[in-house]
Design an enzyme around this catalytic site. Structure first.
Site, PDB file in Angstrom:
ATOM      1  N   ASN A 158      -2.345  46.245  15.125  1.00  0.00           N
ATOM      2  CA  ASN A 158      -0.968  46.339  14.612  1.00  0.00           C
ATOM      3  C   ASN A 158      -0.008  45.330  15.226  1.00  0.00           C
ATOM      4  O   ASN A 158       1.004  44.994  14.622  1.00  0.00           O
ATOM      5  CB  ASN A 158      -0.450  47.768  14.749  1.00  0.00           C
ATOM      6  CG  ASN A 158      -0.365  48.216  16.202  1.00  0.00           C
ATOM      7  OD1 ASN A 158      -0.998  47.659  17.074  1.00  0.00           O
ATOM      8  ND2 ASN A 158       0.462  49.218  16.442  1.00  0.00           N
ATOM      9  N   GLU A 256      -3.163  52.302  26.865  1.00  0.00           N
ATOM     10  CA  GLU A 256      -1.962  52.432  26.034  1.00  0.00           C
ATOM     11  C   GLU A 256      -2.425  53.022  24.709  1.00  0.00           C
ATOM     12  O   GLU A 256      -3.029  52.327  23.894  1.00  0.00           O
ATOM     13  CB  GLU A 256      -1.319  51.055  25.831  1.00  0.00           C
ATOM     14  CG  GLU A 256      -0.710  50.469  27.070  1.00  0.00           C
ATOM     15  CD  GLU A 256       0.598  51.152  27.449  1.00  0.00           C
ATOM     16  OE1 GLU A 256       1.121  50.851  28.521  1.00  0.00           O
ATOM     17  OE2 GLU A 256       1.092  51.979  26.664  1.00  0.00           O
ATOM     18  N   CYS A 290       2.906  52.280  17.555  1.00  0.00           N
ATOM     19  CA  CYS A 290       2.606  53.444  18.389  1.00  0.00           C
ATOM     20  C   CYS A 290       3.871  54.199  18.766  1.00  0.00           C
ATOM     21  O   CYS A 290       3.799  55.348  19.186  1.00  0.00           O
ATOM     22  CB  CYS A 290       1.891  53.002  19.644  1.00  0.00           C
ATOM     23  SG  CYS A 290       2.866  51.814  20.574  1.00  0.00           S
ATOM     24  N   GLU A 464       2.924  48.752  31.033  1.00  0.00           N
ATOM     25  CA  GLU A 464       2.818  47.333  30.721  1.00  0.00           C
ATOM     26  C   GLU A 464       4.219  46.748  30.622  1.00  0.00           C
ATOM     27  O   GLU A 464       5.178  47.440  30.284  1.00  0.00           O
ATOM     28  CB  GLU A 464       2.048  47.118  29.413  1.00  0.00           C
ATOM     29  CG  GLU A 464       0.594  47.556  29.548  1.00  0.00           C
ATOM     30  CD  GLU A 464      -0.280  47.110  28.392  1.00  0.00           C
ATOM     31  OE1 GLU A 464       0.203  47.036  27.244  1.00  0.00           O
ATOM     32  OE2 GLU A 464      -1.473  46.818  28.640  1.00  0.00           O
TER      33      GLU A 464
HETATM   34  N1  LIG Z   1       0.379  52.718  23.297  1.00  0.00           N
HETATM   35  C1  LIG Z   1       0.447  51.499  22.779  1.00  0.00           C
HETATM   36  O1  LIG Z   1       1.020  50.558  23.367  1.00  0.00           O
HETATM   37  C2  LIG Z   1      -0.201  51.235  21.451  1.00  0.00           C
HETATM   38  C3  LIG Z   1       0.057  50.020  20.826  1.00  0.00           C
HETATM   39  C4  LIG Z   1      -0.536  49.775  19.584  1.00  0.00           C
HETATM   40  C5  LIG Z   1      -1.367  50.720  18.978  1.00  0.00           C
HETATM   41  N2  LIG Z   1      -1.598  51.892  19.622  1.00  0.00           N
HETATM   42  C6  LIG Z   1      -2.430  52.915  18.997  1.00  0.00           C
HETATM   43  O2  LIG Z   1      -3.607  52.306  18.418  1.00  0.00           O
HETATM   44  C7  LIG Z   1      -3.970  53.016  17.228  1.00  0.00           C
HETATM   45  C8  LIG Z   1      -4.044  52.069  16.055  1.00  0.00           C
HETATM   46  O3  LIG Z   1      -4.761  50.920  16.425  1.00  0.00           O
HETATM   47  P1  LIG Z   1      -6.291  50.769  16.023  1.00  0.00           P
HETATM   48  O4  LIG Z   1      -6.551  51.393  14.702  1.00  0.00           O
HETATM   49  O5  LIG Z   1      -6.679  49.346  16.213  1.00  0.00           O
HETATM   50  O6  LIG Z   1      -6.989  51.643  17.158  1.00  0.00           O
HETATM   51  P2  LIG Z   1      -8.555  51.735  17.479  1.00  0.00           P
HETATM   52  O7  LIG Z   1      -8.641  52.562  18.693  1.00  0.00           O
HETATM   53  O8  LIG Z   1      -9.335  52.112  16.291  1.00  0.00           O
HETATM   54  O9  LIG Z   1      -8.984  50.218  17.850  1.00  0.00           O
HETATM   55  C9  LIG Z   1      -8.370  49.567  18.917  1.00  0.00           C
HETATM   56  C10 LIG Z   1      -9.359  48.536  19.469  1.00  0.00           C
HETATM   57  O10 LIG Z   1     -10.482  49.242  19.958  1.00  0.00           O
HETATM   58  C11 LIG Z   1     -11.667  48.676  19.417  1.00  0.00           C
HETATM   59  N3  LIG Z   1     -12.707  49.690  19.365  1.00  0.00           N
HETATM   60  C12 LIG Z   1     -12.925  50.638  18.424  1.00  0.00           C
HETATM   61  N4  LIG Z   1     -13.996  51.392  18.763  1.00  0.00           N
HETATM   62  C13 LIG Z   1     -14.479  50.906  19.938  1.00  0.00           C
HETATM   63  C14 LIG Z   1     -15.568  51.228  20.796  1.00  0.00           C
HETATM   64  N5  LIG Z   1     -16.403  52.232  20.526  1.00  0.00           N
HETATM   65  N6  LIG Z   1     -15.747  50.493  21.943  1.00  0.00           N
HETATM   66  C15 LIG Z   1     -14.910  49.475  22.240  1.00  0.00           C
HETATM   67  N7  LIG Z   1     -13.846  49.111  21.463  1.00  0.00           N
HETATM   68  C16 LIG Z   1     -13.653  49.822  20.329  1.00  0.00           C
HETATM   69  C17 LIG Z   1     -11.251  48.146  18.074  1.00  0.00           C
HETATM   70  O11 LIG Z   1     -12.162  47.159  17.621  1.00  0.00           O
HETATM   71  C18 LIG Z   1      -9.888  47.556  18.413  1.00  0.00           C
HETATM   72  O12 LIG Z   1     -10.042  46.279  18.991  1.00  0.00           O
HETATM   73  C19 LIG Z   1      -2.886  54.050  17.020  1.00  0.00           C
HETATM   74  O13 LIG Z   1      -3.287  55.282  17.547  1.00  0.00           O
HETATM   75  C20 LIG Z   1      -1.711  53.519  17.832  1.00  0.00           C
HETATM   76  O14 LIG Z   1      -0.828  54.539  18.251  1.00  0.00           O
HETATM   77  C21 LIG Z   1      -1.027  52.188  20.845  1.00  0.00           C
HETATM   78  O1  LIG Z   2       2.420  49.697  18.568  1.00  0.00           O
HETATM   79  C1  LIG Z   2       2.953  49.717  19.680  1.00  0.00           C
HETATM   80  C2  LIG Z   2       3.439  48.448  20.283  1.00  0.00           C
HETATM   81  O2  LIG Z   2       3.546  48.615  21.664  1.00  0.00           O
HETATM   82  C3  LIG Z   2       4.637  47.988  19.530  1.00  0.00           C
HETATM   83  S1  LIG Z   2       6.080  47.625  20.432  1.00  0.00           S
HETATM   84  O3  LIG Z   2       5.692  47.219  21.808  1.00  0.00           O
HETATM   85  O4  LIG Z   2       6.949  48.821  20.444  1.00  0.00           O
HETATM   86  O5  LIG Z   2       6.734  46.509  19.701  1.00  0.00           O
END
Ligand SMILES: NC(=O)c1ccc[n+]([C@@H]2O[C@H](COP(=O)([O-])OP(=O)(O)OC[C@H]3O[C@@H](n4cnc5c(N)ncnc54)[C@H](O)[C@@H]3O)[C@@H](O)[C@H]2O)c1
Ligand SMILES: O=C[C@H](O)CS(=O)(=O)O
Length: 484
Positions: A158, A256, A290, A464
């Site tokens: 994202n 995160e 997120c 972070e």
């Molecule tokens: N807290 C934050 O800063 C933050 C920021 C952005 C997104 N997110 C969260 O991420 C989610 C959406 O992102 P997404 O769909 O890419 O998440 P995801 O967990 O499906 O994937 C994230 C990463 O993990 C990898 N991955 C997936 N399965 C794996 C495995 N078994 N082993 C190693 N790596 C693996 C994916 O290829 C990708 O690079 C949402 O829940 C969102 O809230 C959190």
């Molecule tokens: O998806 C979550 C990222 O941390 C977005 S942001 O840092 O709030 O721009």
């Protein structure tokens, strides 16, 4: 077709030890444009063997990199920062092509991503130690802080730039080296950032990028003893898995993870400001962040007025491809995302929610979804418990401050929360009571490079950005210097 000013930024190979390379068996992954399904390009479908080579390269580069002075590392990071800004238009085009967000948002993310490199270039020169008042005159007690070593980073789709620099910036500033696996949906922004890192003079092996099989790459990253830290941004489910996989070699972890942000509007709120804040927090990246508001709780006295104003503002949001002018809501990342949004809306309506606006895929079809407002929801609905990750504003009424706090905290997540009130006593009571790592008060936008970003409960571990963000890449060493 991608049109870049600098075509060399479009890299379709992985980067290991300063060399652009393919998968051992030549296999590739296709990356498509969420707006029209067209193939943007292809990247190597790597697995454990290539990941192991990248980790070995990072291990070899670690000694020389950590022995550079802090200023030398800072100067290289500043050059990388300058190059990212110089190529921001190309990076934004790459990002919109693979992730779908409107170009203006993509451009904004590049500026945000670069700010982490600049911030940690500055922090690199302020990694201080301590001299502790001694316990005996024959000795001096010293504390130094050292880079942990090889860092494995895994990032989501994202925010294809900022989630990477928010990790690689502090890691390199601290003297660590990195092996990154970007999301398979959005590798090109990561590879372009790596190309610019090479141009900045960051030595071969310091920053490596492998693309391909998540489970195989992650399995190597979490089990290889040369990896001293895993930093992950993504879903809580995957974060939990990586945490388990890292246990055998006791790796440092930064997680995160997912969120489910409440947004509380009290009866004393500035309603117009609250609506503007809800729009900003809810619909950024088509609701795919997120920290997006997931549940909007509104005092019953102002519920109907708020819903009416929110629907009017939401109706003005233009849906379209990220390359079109004035688009506010781009496509969701894939069909599964559209399906999840549709399920949350159908479930809410089946349980009594009122559809105020939208509620269905856009006429364009594909991954486009209409910005949606639902009202009169309750906590029995899926949308109250799960992260929707789409353009759906779900409005729940409440009757007291205590009830609002209880509803807001009724989740296993604890990343961001927001509330609007102009009563100073209420502001402090509610800010203290909310169970989240970050709280937006009278604002829907809280993210920047100077403040600590992260969550509590099952939204993750560590922070972070900010002065705190470099701590996770350092270990403390105590020197007891005796015989004096
Ligand atoms: N807290 C934050 O800063 C933050 C920021 C952005 C997104 N997110 C969260 O991420 C989610 C959406 O992102 P997404 O769909 O890419 O998440 P995801 O967990 O499906 O994937 C994230 C990463 O993990 C990898 N991955 C997936 N399965 C794996 C495995 N078994 N082993 C190693 N790596 C693996 C994916 O290829 C990708 O690079 C949402 O829940 C969102 O809230 C959190
Ligand atoms: O998806 C979550 C990222 O941390 C977005 S942001 O840092 O709030 O721009």
């Amino acid at each position: 077709m991608l049109s870049l000013n600098d075509s060399l930024l479009f890299r379709q190979n992985a980067l290991i030890d300063g060399e652009w390379c393919t998968a051992d068996d030549g296999a590739v992954l296709s990356v498509d444009n969420p707006a029209d399904g067209a193939i943007v390009g292809r990247v190597p479908k790597m697995a454990a063997a290539e990941t192991r080579r990248a980790i070995d390269a990072a291990q070899r580069a670690f000694g020389p990199w950590r022995r550079q002075t802090a200023k030398a590392r800072a100067d290289l990071l500043k050059r990388w920062f300058a190059l990212i800004n110089e190529h921001a238009d190309d990076l934004a085009r790459l990002m919109t092509a693979e992730q779908g967000k409107p170009l203006a948002e993509a451009r904004g993310e590049i500026v945000y991503a670069a700010s982490f490199i600049e911030w940690f270039a500055e922090e690199a020169r302020r990694i201080y130690g301590d001299v502790i008042p001694t316990t005996a005159n024959d000795r001096r007690l010293i504390v130094t802080r050292e880079p942990v070593g090889v860092v494995a980073a895994i990032t989501p789709w994202n925010f294809p730039a900022a989630m990477i620099t928010r990790k690689v910036g502090p890691a390199l500033a601290a003297g660590c080296t990195v092996v990154l696996k970007p999301a398979e949906a959005t590798p090109f922004t990561a590879l372009a950032l790596a190309e610019l890192a090479l141009r900045a003079g960051i030595p071969a092996g310091v920053f490596n990028v492998v693309t391909g099989e998540p489970a195989a790459i992650g399995g190597e990253m979490t089990s290889n003893p040369s990896v001293k830290k895993v930093t992950f941004t993504g879903s809580t489910a995957v974060g939990r898995l990586l945490m388990r996989q890292s246990a055998d070699t006791i790796k440092k972890l930064s997680l995160e993870l997912g969120g489910n942000a409440p947004f509380v509007v009290f009866d004393d709120a500035d309603l117009d400001a609250a609506v503007a804040g809800a729009i900003a927090s809810k619909y950024r990246n088509a609701g795919q962040t997120c920290v997006c508001t997931n549940r909007i709780y509104v005092a019953r006295e102002v519920h109907d007025a708020f819903v009416e104003k929110l629907a009017a503002a939401t109706a003005k949001l233009k849906v379209g491809a990220g390359t079109e002018a004035d688009v506010a809501i781009g496509p969701l990342i894939n069909r599964a995302a559209v399906q999840k949004v549709s399920e949350h809306i159908a479930d809410a309506q089946a349980k009594g929610a009122r559809l105020v606006l939208g509620g269905e895929p856009d006429e364009r079809g594909g991954n486009f979804f209409k910005p949606t407002v639902l009202a009169d929801l309750d906590k029995s609905m899926l949308i109250a418990r799960e992260e929707t990750f789409g353009p759906v504003a779900a409005v729940f009424p409440f009757d007291s401050e205590e009830e609002a706090i209880a509803l807001a905290n009724d989740t296993e997540f604890g990343l961001a929360s927001y509330f609007y009130s102009r009563d100073i006593g209420r502001v402090w009571r509610v800010a203290d009571a909310l169970e989240s790592g970050m709280v937006g008060i009278n604002t829907g936008l809280i993210s920047n490079e100077v403040a600590p970003f992260g969550g509590v409960k099952q939204s993750g571990l560590g922070r972070e950005g900010s002065k705190y963000g470099i701590e996770d890449y350092l270990s403390i060493k105590y020197l007891c210097m005796a015989g004096l």
